[in-house]
Design an enzyme around this catalytic site. Structure first.
Site, PDB file in Angstrom:
ATOM      1  N   TYR A 116       0.822  -1.211   0.000  1.00 52.64           N
ATOM      2  CA  TYR A 116       0.000   0.000   0.000  1.00 52.64           C
ATOM      3  C   TYR A 116       0.862   1.270   0.000  1.00 52.64           C
ATOM      4  O   TYR A 116       0.375   2.351  -0.307  1.00 52.64           O
ATOM      5  CB  TYR A 116      -0.956   0.029   1.201  1.00 52.64           C
TER       6      TYR A 116
ATOM      7  N   LYS B 145       3.897 -15.332   1.945  1.00 57.35           N
ATOM      8  CA  LYS B 145       3.853 -16.057   0.672  1.00 57.35           C
ATOM      9  C   LYS B 145       5.310 -16.297   0.268  1.00 57.35           C
ATOM     10  O   LYS B 145       5.764 -15.935  -0.829  1.00 57.35           O
ATOM     11  CB  LYS B 145       3.069 -15.210  -0.355  1.00 57.35           C
TER      12      LYS B 145
ATOM     13  N   ASP C 197      -2.515 -18.309   1.145  1.00 58.84           N
ATOM     14  CA  ASP C 197      -3.641 -19.021   0.529  1.00 58.84           C
ATOM     15  C   ASP C 197      -4.134 -20.130   1.454  1.00 58.84           C
ATOM     16  O   ASP C 197      -5.336 -20.330   1.648  1.00 58.84           O
ATOM     17  CB  ASP C 197      -3.265 -19.573  -0.859  1.00 58.84           C
TER      18      ASP C 197
ATOM     19  N   ASP D 271      -5.239  -7.178   5.534  1.00 59.45           N
ATOM     20  CA  ASP D 271      -6.462  -6.513   5.102  1.00 59.45           C
ATOM     21  C   ASP D 271      -7.490  -7.571   4.677  1.00 59.45           C
ATOM     22  O   ASP D 271      -8.652  -7.560   5.100  1.00 59.45           O
ATOM     23  CB  ASP D 271      -6.112  -5.599   3.912  1.00 59.45           C
TER      24      ASP D 271
ATOM     25  N   ASP E 286     -10.961  -9.256   6.985  1.00 55.52           N
ATOM     26  CA  ASP E 286     -12.351  -9.212   6.506  1.00 55.52           C
ATOM     27  C   ASP E 286     -12.931 -10.620   6.466  1.00 55.52           C
ATOM     28  O   ASP E 286     -14.095 -10.838   6.826  1.00 55.52           O
ATOM     29  CB  ASP E 286     -12.429  -8.598   5.104  1.00 55.52           C
TER      30      ASP E 286
END
Ligand code: NAD
Length: 357
Positions: free
Chosen positions: A142, A192, A224, A248, A252
């Site tokens: 970001y 990852k 994942d 992020d 959620d």
């Protein structure tokens, strides 16, 4: 008498509706306890763009820096999507995080007993889930440079950069360690590393820091797989440590374990200075202005502020137990409704919580 200086950024969409509930909760607590609040409302997000041309005006940022804590509702609306990215509401959020150096985002995911049936997962899967996502908030993709959209060989190319310095990884790992020490002493670091060099650096640095704390049990998981495991068996997690982008998304996802994104609070913290306490959800433009939003994530964020920023544990506990009481009586906002519950509005939910305090 203690006087806590709070900056309230009610922002856009459902922000003003849910903020109103938190203001009234704070007023009630100030009557019950030996402290008071000075609440300074400032413009932030779309409403600041409408009034000042930018989402995070200097006056707002300065007021936040001078406060004891910032309570933020939510920002954003589709009508700002066509603006230059530098002056969109979400860019204001990034600016606030960066100006206050809010590198640690703490997102507790706790299933409230009376809401087990509201989860989209089976009761035996979500029962007793109590985990915390510790998300790095001021680095990663970001904020990484270079970024942009350029013309290359007759077509457009968009790019962003995910980068981390080892100091940034170590700093957020220390926060996760502190939290884990007060809980089950288990940290699962999500990355990852099988594909991304930046994740390999993340993994190496997390390991180096945690090795200095032999009581902490570290596991690593690819993002994942973590997404899959959060749905398959969320109880296996206690503290999840991860970067800005993965945090992020996973938070959620975790929100839905609790039944609604309208239930999830968060705290964004720095080493020294005011923190920002805010619900995980966005401005929900689809339901704004209808008095049907769930104000509980905002109320729980208010409780987090009392607990973490002011060390007012009893007052924070009181908000949480009032919420549990109202939910246990079967009252629900529309996002949580099932066949047996009693549907109430945002303001009625607020009123009932306040009556229980
Ligand atoms: P959202 O979280 O606003 O909404 C997703 C869904 O959840 C919607 O159906 C909405 O009605 C529902 N919802 C969210 N909060 C709720 C609540 N308290 N009670 C009941 N239902 C609730 O996410 P989105 O739709 O992707 O984004 C809408 C806007 O919010 C966008 O402009 C986005 O950029 C912005 N946003 C802001 C923040 C923030 O302020 N921190 C975070 C995420 C998104």
């Amino acid at each position: 008498m203690k006087n806590y200086k709070i900056v309230l950024l009610s922002g856009d969409g459902i922000g003003p509706e849910i903020s109103e509930v938190s203001i009234r909760i704070l007023q009630k607590l100030a009557i019950r306890f030996d402290f008071k609040f000075t609440i300074n409302k400032e413009l932030f997000g779309g409403i600041a763009i409408d009034n000042c041309g930018v989402p995070a005006p200097e006056k707002t940022i300065q007021a936040c820096k001078e406060s004891d804590a910032v309570l933020l509702a939510c920002v954003g609306d589709n009508k700002y999507d066509s603006l230059d990215r530098s002056i969109r509401p979400e860019t204001g959020l990034l600016k606030l995080r960066s100006e206050l150096n809010l590198f640690a985002n703490i997102r507790p995911v706790k299933i409230r007993k009376s809401l087990i049936s509201s989860s989209s997962l089976k009761e035996e899967i979500v029962k007793d889930v109590d985990l915390i996502v510790v998300r790095e908030l001021t680095g990663g993709i970001y904020f990484g440079e270079p970024r942009g959209i350029i013309k290359a060989n007759d077509e457009e190319k968009g790019f962003n950069t995910m980068s981390y310095k080892s100091s940034e990884v170590k700093r957020i790992t220390e926060v996760a360690i502190d939290i884990a020490k007060g809980r089950s002493k288990k940290i699962c670091s999500v990355d990852k590393a099988n594909v991304l060099e930046v994740s390999q650096l993340w993994r190496d640095n997390v390991k180096e820091i945690i090795m200095k704390h032999p009581e902490i049990q570290l596991s690593n998981m690819y993002v994942d797989n973590a997404a899959m495991q959060l749905i398959k068996d969320p109880k296996q997690f206690d503290v999840i440590l991860t970067n800005n982008l993965f945090g992020d998304i996973l938070s959620d996802l975790s929100a839905m374990l609790t039944g609604s994104i309208g239930m999830l609070p968060s705290a964004s913290l720095t080493l020294k200075g005011p923190g920002v306490f805010e619900p995980v959800h966005g401005s929900a433009p689809d339901i704004a202005g209808q008095n049907i939003a769930n104000p509980i994530a905002m109320a729980l964020s208010t409780a987090m502020m009392l607990r973490i920023a002011f060390n007012e544990i009893k007052a924070a506990d009181l908000i949480e137990s009032a919420i549990d009481k109202v939910l246990s009586e079967g009252f629900r906002t529309a996002d949580l409704r099932d066949n047996t519950s009693k549907l109430i509005s945002c303001s009625e939910m607020g009123q009932r919580i306040i009556e229980e305090i």
